[in-house]
Design an enzyme around this catalytic site. Structure first.
Site, PDB file in Angstrom:
ATOM      1  N   LYS A  31      40.343  46.605  37.226  1.00  0.00           N
ATOM      2  CA  LYS A  31      39.014  46.112  37.583  1.00  0.00           C
ATOM      3  C   LYS A  31      37.980  46.761  36.678  1.00  0.00           C
ATOM      4  O   LYS A  31      38.289  47.659  35.919  1.00  0.00           O
ATOM      5  CB  LYS A  31      38.696  46.461  39.044  1.00  0.00           C
ATOM      6  CG  LYS A  31      39.482  45.607  40.021  1.00  0.00           C
ATOM      7  CD  LYS A  31      39.115  45.878  41.472  1.00  0.00           C
ATOM      8  CE  LYS A  31      37.645  45.816  41.780  1.00  0.00           C
ATOM      9  NZ  LYS A  31      36.945  44.571  41.401  1.00  0.00           N
ATOM     10  N   GLY A  32      36.752  46.249  36.795  1.00  0.00           N
ATOM     11  CA  GLY A  32      35.653  46.955  36.145  1.00  0.00           C
ATOM     12  C   GLY A  32      35.174  46.355  34.841  1.00  0.00           C
ATOM     13  O   GLY A  32      34.573  47.037  34.028  1.00  0.00           O
ATOM     14  N   GLU A  79      33.012  50.348  43.655  1.00  0.00           N
ATOM     15  CA  GLU A  79      34.144  49.479  44.018  1.00  0.00           C
ATOM     16  C   GLU A  79      35.350  50.306  44.455  1.00  0.00           C
ATOM     17  O   GLU A  79      35.975  50.016  45.475  1.00  0.00           O
ATOM     18  CB  GLU A  79      34.534  48.581  42.833  1.00  0.00           C
ATOM     19  CG  GLU A  79      33.500  47.504  42.544  1.00  0.00           C
ATOM     20  CD  GLU A  79      33.852  46.613  41.364  1.00  0.00           C
ATOM     21  OE1 GLU A  79      33.131  45.645  41.150  1.00  0.00           O
ATOM     22  OE2 GLU A  79      34.838  46.886  40.662  1.00  0.00           O
ATOM     23  N   SER A  84      32.264  36.727  40.334  1.00  0.00           N
ATOM     24  CA  SER A  84      32.129  35.335  40.768  1.00  0.00           C
ATOM     25  C   SER A  84      32.959  35.051  42.030  1.00  0.00           C
ATOM     26  O   SER A  84      32.519  34.310  42.917  1.00  0.00           O
ATOM     27  CB  SER A  84      32.532  34.385  39.634  1.00  0.00           C
ATOM     28  OG  SER A  84      33.840  34.668  39.192  1.00  0.00           O
TER      29      SER A  84
HETATM   30  C1  5RP Z   1      33.869  43.747  38.609  1.00  0.00           C
HETATM   31  C2  5RP Z   1      35.256  43.319  38.894  1.00  0.00           C
HETATM   32  C3  5RP Z   1      35.478  41.885  39.247  1.00  0.00           C
HETATM   33  O1  5RP Z   1      36.017  41.831  40.537  1.00  0.00           O
HETATM   34  C4  5RP Z   1      36.439  41.271  38.274  1.00  0.00           C
HETATM   35  O2  5RP Z   1      35.879  41.370  36.972  1.00  0.00           O
HETATM   36  C5  5RP Z   1      36.734  39.805  38.614  1.00  0.00           C
HETATM   37  O3  5RP Z   1      35.589  39.025  38.423  1.00  0.00           O
HETATM   38  P1  5RP Z   1      35.563  37.472  38.752  1.00  0.00           P
HETATM   39  O4  5RP Z   1      35.740  37.335  40.221  1.00  0.00           O
HETATM   40  O5  5RP Z   1      34.201  37.029  38.276  1.00  0.00           O
HETATM   41  O6  5RP Z   1      36.687  36.818  37.986  1.00  0.00           O
HETATM   42  O7  5RP Z   1      36.182  44.106  38.870  1.00  0.00           O
HETATM   43  O8  5RP Z   1      33.815  45.121  38.328  1.00  0.00           O
END
Ligand code: 5RP
Length: 227
Positions: A98-99, A107, A31
């Site tokens: 992350k992930g 990523e 997001s």
């Molecule tokens: C996806 C990620 C995202 O960057 C992480 O989950 C953060 O998500 P958001 O910006 O929706 O809070 O690592 O693999």
């Protein structure tokens, strides 16, 4: 002028201000990354900013395409100027978890190949140790999951395969991997954990991003805090 609705958007707009003409920019997933992509599209349209992008996921690629950004396939990229993405946890020394999505491999590749890696968070993401709020995602080749799980258990971790969102099957990543969500002994620091996970055969990638972030921008109550 964009109406700012939350800290994630505020921090994304801040990061997009740092983009310069002719950069190749990696687009993260999630997001917060979406807000960044939207602001890049606005700057391209309203300020005629010239740049190209490379996406870390199909979702980001489609969003960038829909907003008219120029996209380069990852196969053509050796290095990039800037990678911008969110994170699930961030420690004082800028280690990331992350992930929670399914795009870890791309990523981490983009983060590692980039001159600068800006991490965008709100203050719910700061932690004193990696793994404080979430298990650590470990992507494994499907045929290796039992052996990897055993290796992880031998270093004291507990966990299991991640289920899909319906709960009627297993989660499969963009690369056809399975995901083990693992909890580790809290005495292991991120450096040790990163080294342990890097040395186990059968692990495709894992969610600890150690010594990769160059700057973390945190949005908190409308303020941007830089680390
Ligand atoms: C996806 C990620 C995202 O960057 C992480 O989950 C953060 O998500 P958001 O910006 O929706 O809070 O690592 O693999």
């Amino acid at each position: 002028m964009t109406q700012i609705i939350n800290d994630k958007q505020a921090v994304a707009i801040h990061a997009a201000k740092l983009v310069e003409d002719d950069m190749l920019i990696g687009l993260g997933t999630g997001s917060t990354a979406n807000y960044f992509i939207e602001e890049l599209a606005r700057r391209k349209k309203e300020e005629n900013l010239q740049f190209a992008t490379v996406a870390s996921s199909t979702v980001s690629m489609i969003k960038a395409q829909q907003l008219g950004l120029d996209l380069v396939a990852m196969e053509h990229v050796r290095q990039l100027d800037l990678y911008v993405d969110g994170a699930d946890e961030v420690t004082e020394d800028l280690t990331l978890l992350k992930g929670r999505g399914f795009d870890l491999v791309k990523e981490k590749l983009l983060a590692a190949a980039s001159e600068q890696f800006y991490v965008l968070i709100d203050d719910s993401k700061t932690v004193s140790r990696i793994g404080e709020n979430y298990p650590i995602p470990v992507e494994v080749a499907p045929f290796s999951w039992q052996m990897v799980l055993r290796s992880l258990q031998q270093i004291g971790a507990t966990g299991d395969l991640r289920s899909n969102s319906n709960g009627d099957g297993l989660a499969i990543t963009s690369h056809g991997s399975l995901v083990l969500d693992m909890v580790f002994d809290s005495s292991l620091d991120a450096d040790d954990l990163n080294s342990e996970l890097n040395r186990i055969p059968g692990i495709v990638e894992h969610g600890i991003f150690y010594q990769l972030a160059s700057h973390v921008f945190m949005g908190k109550d409308g303020e941007i805090i830089e680390r």
